[in-house]
Design an enzyme around this catalytic site. Structure first.
Site, short mmCIF file in Angstrom:
data_model
loop_
_atom_site.label_atom_id
_atom_site.label_comp_id
_atom_site.label_asym_id
_atom_site.label_seq_id
_atom_site.Cartn_x
_atom_site.Cartn_y
_atom_site.Cartn_z
N SER A 105 42.26 42.57 37.47
CA SER A 105 41.45 41.84 36.49
C SER A 105 40.92 40.55 37.11
CB SER A 105 42.25 41.54 35.22
OG SER A 105 43.48 40.96 35.54
N SER A 106 41.64 39.96 38.07
CA SER A 106 41.12 38.71 38.65
C SER A 106 39.91 38.96 39.56
CB SER A 106 42.18 37.91 39.40
OG SER A 106 43.27 38.68 39.76
N ASP B 217 40.74 44.43 46.77
CA ASP B 217 40.37 44.36 45.35
C ASP B 217 38.91 43.98 45.19
OD1 ASP B 217 43.04 44.81 45.10
OD2 ASP B 217 43.55 42.81 44.39
N TYR C 294 55.36 39.26 47.72
CA TYR C 294 54.10 39.60 48.38
C TYR C 294 53.93 38.81 49.68
CZ TYR C 294 49.10 40.70 48.78
OH TYR C 294 47.87 41.12 49.21
N THR D 61 48.45 47.63 52.85
CA THR D 61 47.88 47.83 54.19
C THR D 61 46.69 46.93 54.42
OG1 THR D 61 46.60 49.65 53.26
CG2 THR D 61 48.59 50.26 54.48
N ASP D 62 46.05 46.43 53.33
CA ASP D 62 44.76 45.72 53.53
C ASP D 62 44.94 44.45 54.36
OD1 ASP D 62 45.98 44.33 51.38
OD2 ASP D 62 44.10 44.08 50.26
N ALA E 169 48.69 43.87 35.50
CA ALA E 169 49.10 45.27 35.56
C ALA E 169 48.74 45.90 36.90
CB ALA E 169 48.48 46.06 34.42
C1 GLA Z 1 47.29 43.12 45.51
C2 GLA Z 1 46.37 42.38 46.45
C3 GLA Z 1 45.62 43.37 47.37
C4 GLA Z 1 46.60 44.33 48.05
C5 GLA Z 1 47.54 44.95 47.04
C6 GLA Z 1 48.61 45.79 47.68
O1 GLA Z 1 46.55 43.89 44.62
O2 GLA Z 1 45.43 41.64 45.72
O3 GLA Z 1 44.85 42.65 48.30
O4 GLA Z 1 47.30 43.67 49.06
O5 GLA Z 1 48.19 43.95 46.24
O6 GLA Z 1 48.06 46.93 48.27
#
Ligand code: GLA
Length: 498
Positions: free
Chosen positions: A197-198, A242, A292, A105-106, A193
């Site tokens: 981590s990034s 993240d 993605y 959703t972000d 995972a």
């Molecule tokens: C990854 C991306 C986030 C987000 C998620 C899915 O972690 O880095 O920005 O889009 O996928 O919710």
């Protein structure tokens, strides 16, 4: 000045994207392949398939800022750079994150509910005066050298080091005076995972540079800078979730964030007799290879069509359930399914936050199950391994909620499990998952920690408030005139009933 305005004022550079970065090139995380894990001494403690059974006590004493940890880091630095360091050492930490709900959703301007972990990445930093930055990561060789007098470029051979290099480049572009540094990184988040981590490596570098150069940028600017570095320099098209949760997480709380306005609120995680457990499917995911970017595009396509009928909407995150029911007939398949997931997931996030605030853990658990099914059936980002882990967990003793977390296509699930059933839960899930997939899961007890910060060499906790400008608190989670009304209505409506 509000967050959005402050950030608009900032002058972060977007650097060239050479597209060569990869999520697979991870930093100093304690990186284990499924084979490593299965063969490790600690891996065989009474669970079928050699998965380790963890109890809540396993998390104790592992605080990022414990004196023991700091001494180990000092040893690591000395081994990497020789016994005589050239000046005082400074220590920094940035957590990983687990997203509790609000997946995919972000990047549509929607809502998320992640929490920072007490696992993460540490950086030990010593100044040099030759305008050269040396980067060493535990377990990764060789040392990467970054000459600040030359153009900094993404080099595939530099692997994990492209993440800190992107941050260094962004700092230089904003005029920061970096003297030259020896940096030693150590991490304990499994790579690939879905536990960020990034972002953890990016934020630990950003906070360290902000401190040693006395640049004085606020936490939100560092979060934005880190996201832009990952998008532009590393070449991964991630959203803001993240970096935001890694930068602004708070111990014992989840973070409710509107990714369009960056308004946020910390939601205390009072789970009573329940615990969060992360299970790694040991199926590595790779954002580059995954769908993605395709999902992002599908959402953009869907929004373009919806805009024709609802021109007042600024992003997909503003689309409410009622409006969605009116416009869904205009969208082709599978775009309609993707958008349906986003709309309902946003509702689930608010319902989850309300349930957690009310101490209603069971409702939150139910929403987690709905979220996974939606990611599986509508958004199609789970894959056989995560679905097998979900199926195993939802039937396991003591489990009241479980779902995939992160980008999907492998990586981890997060489950809500009664504390007294933790051991039985792990045994059941390990056996069932291995029977379904031939893979052995790894379990991590979740301890929700604070955001990126400097830690004291004496191991006495934080040296500074990680969130000195917590001004997003209490901001409107929905924009527009009826934003407050919409949030209240959603809170009263309870679950979204997917
Ligand atoms: C990854 C991306 C986030 C987000 C998620 C899915 O972690 O880095 O920005 O889009 O996928 O919710």
């Amino acid at each position: 000045m509000n967050i959005a305005a402050r950030l608009r004022d900032g002058s972060q550079e977007t650097v060239a994207n050479d597209g060569s970065g990869s999520e697979a090139l991870e930093p100093g995380s304690q990186v284990l392949t499924p084979a490593d894990r299965a063969g490790s001494a600690e891996a065989a403690q009474g669970v079928p398939g050699g998965s380790k059974v963890l109890t809540p006590a396993d998390g104790a004493g592992m605080r990022p800022d414990s004196g023991f940890r700091v001494e180990k880091l000092r040893d690591g630095f000395r081994q990497a750079y020789g016994h005589e360091e050239k000046g005082p050492l400074r220590f920094f930490f940035a957590p990983g994150r687990v997203n509790l709900i609000g997946e995919h959703t972000d990047y549509t301007g929607g809502l998320v509910l992640p929490a920072a972990l007490s696992n993460g990445t540490w950086a030990v930093v010593c100044e040099r005066n030759d305008k050269v930055v040396h980067l060493v990561s535990e377990g990764f060789t060789p040392k990467v050298i970054c000459d600040l007098t030359e153009e900094i470029v993404n080099t595939p051979e530099d692997g994990w080091a492209n993440y800190p290099k992107g941050i260094i480049k962004a700092f230089l572009a904003m005029g920061a005076a970096i003297p030259g540094l020896d940096i030693y990184f150590y991490g304990d988040i499994p790579k690939g995972a879905g536990l960020s981590s990034s972002a953890s490596l990016e934020l630990v570098t950003a906070v360290a540079l902000n401190t040693v150069t006395r640049a004085g940028w606020d936490r939100l600017s560092l979060v934005r800078l880190a996201q832009e570095a990952e998008n532009g320099f590393v070449g991964v098209n991630c959203g803001i979730m993240d970096q935001f949760s890694v930068g602004l997480g708070r111990e014992g709380a989840a973070l409710l964030l509107n990714c369009a306005t960056l308004a946020y609120r910390h939601i205390p995680l009072a789970l009573g007799k329940y615990r969060l457990v992360i299970a790694d499917s040991c199926k590595q995911r790779d954002l580059g290879e995954s769908k993605y970017n395709e999902r992002r595009r599908e959402c953009e396509d869907g929004f373009r069509i919806i805009k024709r009928y609802r021109p007042e909407l600024a992003n997909l995150g503003e689309l409410g359930l009622r409006e969605w029911e009116e416009v869904k007939k205009y969208l082709p398949a599978p775009t309609a399914d993707r958008v349906e997931h986003v709309v309902r997931e946003n509702h689930r996030v608010l319902s989850s936050a309300a349930a957690l605030e009310d101490g209603d853990v069971l409702t939150f658990g139910r929403l987690m199950l709905e979220s996974h099914r939606s990611l599986r059936d509508l958004y199609e980002v789970t894959g056989p391994e995560l679905d097998a882990l979900y199926e195993a967990a939802r039937k396991a003793p003591g489990c009241v909620g479980t779902r995939m977390t992160g980008a999907g296509f492998g990586g981890c699930t997060v489950s809500l499990v009664e504390e007294k059933s933790l051991t039985d839960f792990q045994k059941y899930v390990a056996r069932d998952y291995e029977a379904r997939t031939g893979l052995r899961p790894i379990f991590y007890p979740v301890s929700v920690g604070g955001g990126a910060r400097e830690i004291s060499p004496a191991g006495e906790g934080d040296q500074s408030d990680p969130n000195p400008e917590d001004s997003g608190e209490g901001g409107a989670l929905f924009s527009g005139e009826d934003g407050g009304k919409r949030e209240n209505k959603l809170r009263q409506t309870g679950t979204s009933g997917c």
